[in-house]
Design a protein around this motif. Structure first.
Motif, short mmCIF file in Angstrom:
data_model
loop_
_atom_site.label_atom_id
_atom_site.label_comp_id
_atom_site.label_asym_id
_atom_site.label_seq_id
_atom_site.Cartn_x
_atom_site.Cartn_y
_atom_site.Cartn_z
N CYS A 1 -16.85 -0.43 3.05
CA CYS A 1 -16.85 0.54 1.94
C CYS A 1 -18.03 1.50 2.05
O CYS A 1 -17.89 2.70 1.84
CB CYS A 1 -16.87 -0.18 0.61
N ALA B 1 -9.52 2.12 3.07
CA ALA B 1 -9.23 1.31 1.87
C ALA B 1 -8.45 0.06 2.27
O ALA B 1 -8.71 -1.04 1.78
CB ALA B 1 -8.44 2.14 0.86
N SER C 1 -10.92 -2.44 4.17
CA SER C 1 -11.83 -3.23 3.32
C SER C 1 -11.04 -4.24 2.50
O SER C 1 -11.48 -5.38 2.31
CB SER C 1 -12.65 -2.31 2.41
N SER C 2 -9.84 -3.87 2.06
CA SER C 2 -9.03 -4.79 1.26
C SER C 2 -8.57 -6.00 2.08
O SER C 2 -8.73 -7.15 1.67
CB SER C 2 -7.77 -4.08 0.73
N ALA D 1 -9.61 -9.96 2.00
CA ALA D 1 -8.56 -10.96 1.75
C ALA D 1 -8.53 -12.04 2.83
O ALA D 1 -7.95 -13.12 2.61
CB ALA D 1 -7.20 -10.27 1.67
N SER E 1 -16.53 -6.61 4.25
CA SER E 1 -15.69 -5.72 3.45
C SER E 1 -16.56 -4.71 2.70
O SER E 1 -16.24 -3.53 2.61
CB SER E 1 -14.86 -6.56 2.47
N PHE F 1 0.84 -1.21 0.00
CA PHE F 1 0.00 0.00 0.00
C PHE F 1 0.87 1.25 0.00
O PHE F 1 1.91 1.28 0.64
CB PHE F 1 -0.90 0.03 1.25
#
Ligand code: SDX
Length: 428
Positions: free
Chosen positions: A257, A132, A135-136, A140, A253, A124
């Motif tokens: 967002c 961000a 949520s990523s 995962a 997730s 990142f």
């Protein structure tokens, strides 16, 4: 009193059942409307539309009432810690001593991330927004726990719930460490949930870190008042995504967002930015109240107004009272808190806000406490997500356990072109 609603339209005379909840809320069940008339209803933003029935949270916006599983938010904020409230929301009852001991122990032993997950953070950008990252990395998690993704297997759901509750603070703290260029601190199993989060956020290898009990108390209160809020935007998102039988990690997730939006959970970050701007601009709150009333400039008083509360948001009252207490104990004089209090007073006496029943909401004062704790502005909505996680989980679980569960797929009214002949590109 009639338990049916009568509808006359296009030659139809129809009756629809009126359903009533345990708090005397009533709704017209229109599930047979299209079959009987070919008509649908339309309600932009679902202002008048209920998506489901739920036994988790009751709120009365006119009276400023909020209860989780029947318990008043004021009682829970005063007498519980966040893990007890998470247990209540997810399983429906306040835990016994032995139940909460087992629950705490399980959560504590799932707080670490797989070492390969820590590598994600190298990819990142340094200034990546932590929402961000959140949520990523949450999405995962499904790649590391491929054996527990089935929403219809209670054991797989249970272990996923515990992993999510345990790991979200770790994921969040690591995003903070990353942005500050300091080493990640492993969770410590001798610490309770909020203490563990604070030590992961603020401890550095070069000196021992002592968690301030005042901050632990403040954080438990903040996470509790954010823990659920019935069918808000992000919770509805979790339900919609989960209704397709997407796994719990993917559903949460998606909720993260939705929460990121400045009209929703992102408002707490926007409030402090707004208060900071007013402060830099000389503290003229009247100017900003006038701007918020002028439709031309699109400015809104962030942290004010609510879709449901047309009275005080009870959470704002709890947080504001705590602001006073914490700042006094810390002997902190935060100019933004002073501006917030003046802004609230001016707005609440102004006809525009009174007429529209716009009161401070949960986001208006929370940032003052986060600032006092040294939590950076960009992490404010992440704090909201950590608090809201048990609520998202409870709704996802309730939906999957409902015998009437269906995939969410709303209808629409088409307003585009009628059928037309295709024109080859050479003739366009
Ligand atoms: C959260 O749903 C939940 O439960 C959410 C939440 C949760 O716990 O999950 O409580 C968390 O999201 C709290 C809200 C945080 N957002 C903000 O603080 C952003 C600022 N507030 C707004 O933009 C607005 O009040 C909403 C989004 C919160 C509510 O929007 P609505 O219900 O769609 O209301 P609206 O936009 O139709 O406003 C009604 C009127 C309008 O004026 P008129 O068209 O009648 O002339 O009130 C005005 C709006 O212009 N208005 C505001 C205002 N909020 C509404 N005017 C100035 N400043 C504001 N903050």
């Amino acid at each position: 009193m009639s338990k049916v609603a009568k509808l006359q339209c296009e030659g139809h005379e129809l009756e629809f059942p009126i359903v009533e909840g345990t708090e005397q809320e009533k709704a017209i069940d229109i599930s047979g409307l299209r079959k009987q008339t070919g008509l649908i209803t339309i309600d932009e933003g679902f202002v008048n539309t209920g998506s489901t029935s739920s036994a988790i949270t009751f709120l009365n916006g006119e009276e400023g009432v909020l209860r989780y599983r029947g318990y008043a938010i004021e009682d829970l904020a005063k007498n519980c810690d966040f893990m007890e409230v998470a247990y209540l929301l997810i399983y429906g009852e306040l835990p016994t001593e032995s139940e909460i001991t087992v629950f705490r122990d399980s959560i504590r032993h799932h707080t670490m991330l797989h070492e390969d997950m820590r590598l994600f953070y190298n990819g990142f950008p340094r200034d990546a927004h932590p929402m961000a990252i959140l949520s990523s990395v949450v999405g995962a998690l499904s790649t590391f726990y491929q054996d527990s993704l089935d929403p219809n297997d209670p054991e797989q759901v249970e272990i996923s719930i515990h992993r999510l509750l345990a790991k979200l603070p770790t994921i969040a703290a690591y995003s903070h460490n990353k942005s500050n260029g300091i080493p990640f601190s492993y969770p410590q199993n001798n610490l309770e949930y909020c203490e563990n989060f604070l030590q992961m956020m603020f401890s550095v290898p070069s000196e021992s870190y002592k968690v301030d009990p005042l901050f632990v108390e403040a954080l438990n209160m903040l996470l509790i008042v954010h823990a659920d809020h019935e069918q808000n935007c992000s919770t509805s998102t979790v339900r919609v995504v989960g209704s397709a039988n997407a796994n719990l990690f993917a559903s949460i997730s998606a909720g993260i967002c939705a929460l990121w939006g400045p009209l929703h959970g992102g408002a707490n970050e926007a409030v402090v930015s707004m208060l900071g701007k007013i402060h830099e601009d000389g503290g003229d709150v009247d100017k900003y109240v006038d701007m918020a009333k002028d439709k031309q400039n699109g400015f809104r008083l962030m942290g004010f107004g609510h879709r449901v509360y047309k009275n005080f948001d009870p959470r704002a009252n709890i947080i504001k009272a705590y602001c006073d207490k914490l700042l006094e104990k810390l002997d902190l004089d935060d100019p933004l808190f002073e501006i917030a209090q003046r802004l609230e007073k001016v707005a609440l006496e102004d006809e525009y806000f009174v007429k529209r029943k716009l009161y401070p909401n949960v986001d208006f004062y929370s940032g003052v406490i986060y600032r006092a704790m040294g939590i950076p502005v960009q992490m404010f909505t992440v704090m909201f997500a950590i608090g809201r996680l048990p609520g998202w989980i409870a709704h996802w679980k309730e939906m999957h356990e409902s015998p009437t569960k269906r995939i969410c797929r709303p209808r629409q009214v088409y307003t585009g072109p009628n059928v037309r002949e295709f024109v080859p590109i050479a003739k366009r």
